[in-house]
Each structure stands twice: as structure tokens, then as C-alpha cells.
Write a protein that holds these residues in place. Sequence first.
Motif, PDB file in Angstrom:
ATOM      1  N   ARG A 208      -2.763   5.762  -5.414  1.00  0.00           N
ATOM      2  CA  ARG A 208      -3.862   6.692  -5.665  1.00  0.00           C
ATOM      3  C   ARG A 208      -4.205   6.819  -7.141  1.00  0.00           C
ATOM      4  NH1 ARG A 208      -5.058   9.587  -1.065  1.00  0.00           N
ATOM      5  NH2 ARG A 208      -3.551   9.390   0.624  1.00  0.00           N
TER       6      ARG A 208
ATOM      7  N   ASP B 214     -10.317  -2.819  -0.943  1.00  0.00           N
ATOM      8  CA  ASP B 214     -11.375  -3.830  -0.911  1.00  0.00           C
ATOM      9  C   ASP B 214     -11.421  -4.627  -2.210  1.00  0.00           C
ATOM     10  OD1 ASP B 214     -12.152  -3.164   1.654  1.00  0.00           O
ATOM     11  OD2 ASP B 214     -13.599  -1.665   0.977  1.00  0.00           O
ATOM     12  N   THR B 215     -11.237  -3.943  -3.334  1.00  0.00           N
ATOM     13  CA  THR B 215     -11.239  -4.632  -4.632  1.00  0.00           C
ATOM     14  C   THR B 215     -10.058  -5.582  -4.743  1.00  0.00           C
ATOM     15  OG1 THR B 215     -12.295  -2.710  -5.667  1.00  0.00           O
ATOM     16  CG2 THR B 215     -11.243  -4.301  -7.133  1.00  0.00           C
TER      17      THR B 215
ATOM     18  N   ASN C 214      -3.921   4.950 -11.254  1.00  0.00           N
ATOM     19  CA  ASN C 214      -3.780   3.669 -11.950  1.00  0.00           C
ATOM     20  C   ASN C 214      -2.535   3.634 -12.832  1.00  0.00           C
ATOM     21  OD1 ASN C 214      -6.016   2.254 -10.960  1.00  0.00           O
ATOM     22  ND2 ASN C 214      -7.402   3.322 -12.361  1.00  0.00           N
TER      23      ASN C 214
ATOM     24  N   LEU D 109      -1.009  -0.911  -4.268  1.00  0.00           N
ATOM     25  CA  LEU D 109      -2.164  -0.046  -4.061  1.00  0.00           C
ATOM     26  C   LEU D 109      -1.674   1.394  -4.075  1.00  0.00           C
ATOM     27  CD1 LEU D 109      -5.227  -0.537  -3.326  1.00  0.00           C
ATOM     28  CD2 LEU D 109      -4.558  -0.085  -0.961  1.00  0.00           C
TER      29      LEU D 109
ATOM     30  N   ASP E  17      -4.162   7.010   6.444  1.00  0.00           N
ATOM     31  CA  ASP E  17      -4.832   5.826   5.883  1.00  0.00           C
ATOM     32  C   ASP E  17      -4.541   4.556   6.677  1.00  0.00           C
ATOM     33  OD1 ASP E  17      -5.833   7.378   3.812  1.00  0.00           O
ATOM     34  OD2 ASP E  17      -4.199   6.876   2.428  1.00  0.00           O
TER      35      ASP E  17
ATOM     36  N   SER F  33       0.849  -1.187   0.000  1.00  0.00           N
ATOM     37  CA  SER F  33       0.000   0.000   0.000  1.00  0.00           C
ATOM     38  C   SER F  33       0.885   1.238   0.000  1.00  0.00           C
ATOM     39  CB  SER F  33      -0.914   0.006   1.222  1.00  0.00           C
ATOM     40  OG  SER F  33      -1.664   1.196   1.263  1.00  0.00           O
TER      41      SER F  33
ATOM     42  N   THR G  58      -8.749  -3.446   8.072  1.00  0.00           N
ATOM     43  CA  THR G  58      -9.274  -4.316   7.015  1.00  0.00           C
ATOM     44  C   THR G  58      -8.372  -5.529   6.802  1.00  0.00           C
ATOM     45  OG1 THR G  58     -10.337  -2.453   5.889  1.00  0.00           O
ATOM     46  CG2 THR G  58      -9.905  -4.421   4.568  1.00  0.00           C
TER      47      THR G  58
ATOM     48  N   TYR H 215      -3.732  -1.450  -8.155  1.00  0.00           N
ATOM     49  CA  TYR H 215      -5.125  -1.194  -7.780  1.00  0.00           C
ATOM     50  C   TYR H 215      -5.207   0.156  -7.064  1.00  0.00           C
ATOM     51  CZ  TYR H 215      -6.638  -6.005  -8.729  1.00  0.00           C
ATOM     52  OH  TYR H 215      -6.960  -7.195  -9.336  1.00  0.00           O
ATOM     53  N   ARG H 216      -6.383   0.752  -7.107  1.00  0.00           N
ATOM     54  CA  ARG H 216      -6.620   1.992  -6.364  1.00  0.00           C
ATOM     55  C   ARG H 216      -7.409   1.740  -5.083  1.00  0.00           C
ATOM     56  NH1 ARG H 216      -8.704   6.888  -9.998  1.00  0.00           N
ATOM     57  NH2 ARG H 216      -8.335   7.897  -7.989  1.00  0.00           N
ATOM     58  N   ASP H 217      -8.065   0.592  -4.993  1.00  0.00           N
ATOM     59  CA  ASP H 217      -8.977   0.313  -3.892  1.00  0.00           C
ATOM     60  C   ASP H 217      -8.595  -0.973  -3.178  1.00  0.00           C
ATOM     61  OD1 ASP H 217     -11.910  -1.257  -3.345  1.00  0.00           O
ATOM     62  OD2 ASP H 217     -11.682   0.755  -2.511  1.00  0.00           O
TER      63      ASP H 217
ATOM     64  N   GLN I  32      -6.785   0.788   6.748  1.00  0.00           N
ATOM     65  CA  GLN I  32      -6.154  -0.274   5.969  1.00  0.00           C
ATOM     66  C   GLN I  32      -5.706  -1.430   6.865  1.00  0.00           C
ATOM     67  OE1 GLN I  32      -3.054   1.494   3.564  1.00  0.00           O
ATOM     68  NE2 GLN I  32      -4.525   2.395   2.132  1.00  0.00           N
TER      69      GLN I  32
END
Length: 325
Positions: A33, A53-54, A35, A31, A72, A6, A79, A49-51, A76
Motif C-alpha cells: 500500500r 496493473d502497473t 512505496n 506489491l 483484495d 502481494s 487479474t 509497486y503500489r498498483d 487480484q
Amino acid sequence: MKVLISGYGNIAQRHILNLLSLTSISELVILRRTNACIEDDYGVNTLVYRDLDTALLQHSFDMALVCSPASDHFSQIETLIKSGVPCFVEKPVTTDWKLAEKLLEIHRDHPTPILLGYDLRYTSGFKAVAELINAGVIGEIWRISAEVGQYLPDWRPNKNYQLTVSSQRKLGGGALRELSHELDYLNGLFKFQLHDLKVNSRNHTFLEMDCENEVQVIANAKVAQQAYEPSIYIALDMLSRKTYRRLKVSGSDMDLIWDLVEQKVKLCSDKMESDIDVTENANQPYINLLKEFVEKVQHHDCDNSPILQGIDVMEFIKLIESKAK
């Protein structure tokens, strides 16, 4: 191993290269901010990825390195821990002590390997200083002085410092949090409790930022090594044009000076002077950190002491901010 990273700043890139030297990685998910494609070729399948959860929905991970802005961190880490993903977390653990305490509760319900990125504890210098202090070589300690100064625009020369995490309060910037390594290693060495604090916190206009860029702390402290309470001086700044970082511990028999830039530990009095060479590759402490994290993951070591370590730092910051002028 499948690894989630991240953030993709300088420290994240360093950690990726070090991790690749320590363990086999089959997939790297970054991860960030934007793409934007990752130009660096790490020799493994790399996705962006930007998200979070995805990313978690589409992949399973053996570990995660949280190198995002401190603002953040809590969401993070929460999760990831609840998903059972081991976490390496860059400092500070969160932006404030309440979130750090809440993180401890979450970790108790979802035990997962975790480690904090306070690398100064993993230097040869820290080890040498700890051994000397605990052996009582310098006598009874009467003063502890820790200072660091680094010019913020030089931290990331390829970026506008005004746009970085370090200069923005909302992202967890400012001298107290960005230079909290000093608070961590001092606690690691002395397990101190500060009282009678006097604090000078300034946002000098030489730099354009909305948080403090200099902090000075004068206090007394209880320390683990002795009953006598030494005086404490801590100075953190993001303005010094020449980088310096040093610890001076004054004892009844001699002084101990640790120069973290020169990588030297010195014992001195009016009758003697002795230098201890603690030189090592600047990247070695980061390798030591990640090596310990990999071992924690392999052995599923879910010890919560890293979170307690982070809470100690955040409680110091809370105390200092409460006394700031």
C-alpha cells in the motif's frame, strides 16, 4: 524465476524466505500500500509497486503469492489468472462464497496453477490423524470437537491489532475467516456436511474490533467414514490469553486427541493410552506448501481442486453466518 508478492505482512515475509530456499529467484516485485523501501535484503533484485496493473505492465512473472487482505483477493487473483500467472493464495480464497464460485468460472476459462495457504493440512499431525481415522482405529465416531483460541494482540506484536486485517470486517477479518483453518482441516479429514446448526457469534468488547471475535458451533454432520452422524462442536476465539489448538474425535472404542500446539497425537481409553510424536519445525508445513506450489508451476498443473477447497470453506462460513445469533 520472477516472483510477485502481494502484501508484505509477516506471512508474506515468511513465504519469501521459504521460496528462496526452494527455487532460484532472479527478481522479486512486492506489491504494497505504500512505496516504502524494503529494508530486508533478500539477495535478489527487489522492487516495490503500489498498483498491480502497473507491475504487470512492466514485468512478466513466473508466479505470484497473494498475501494481501482477503478483500483484495478476488480482483487480484482474477487479474493474475487472466494474465496467466500461477497463484499461491493465502486463506481465505475470497471474502464470500459467491466470489469464490465466480473465481472457479474464471479459472475454467483461464486454467492456471493455483494453491491455497491452508498449512494445517501439510503438518505431520494432520497426516497421522487422517491415517488413524481412515483406518477405523477409534471405532465409530460419535463426536468431533475442534477448538482454537489465540489472543489477537499477540498475533503481530509489532503492530496495533486495531489496524490489522484481522480486526476489520471490510478487509475480511473476524474469527470465522481468520481462523478458518479449522473449517478447512475438518473438511479435509471428514468431508462433512453440517445440519441442525446452532451458532453463537459474539464480538466481545474486550477487544476493539467491528467483527466477531468468538464463534461457537454445535451441529450434527454427515461424514465420509461412516453412515452414523456424529455431533460436532467448533469453537474459534481471538481472546484466549494462552494459545490452544486441539481436535478431539470420540469413537466407540477410544478417543483421538490432536494437540496442535504441543504437536502430539494421543489415542486413549480407560484401558490404554498411546502418544504419537508429530513434532516438526514450525516452519516445515509452510515449506511443504510452497514446495507443492513450485512443483505445480513447473509441471503446469492447473487442477481446480484448491479453488473447490476454498469454496467449501466459504460455504461453511456462509452457513454458520446464516445461523448466527
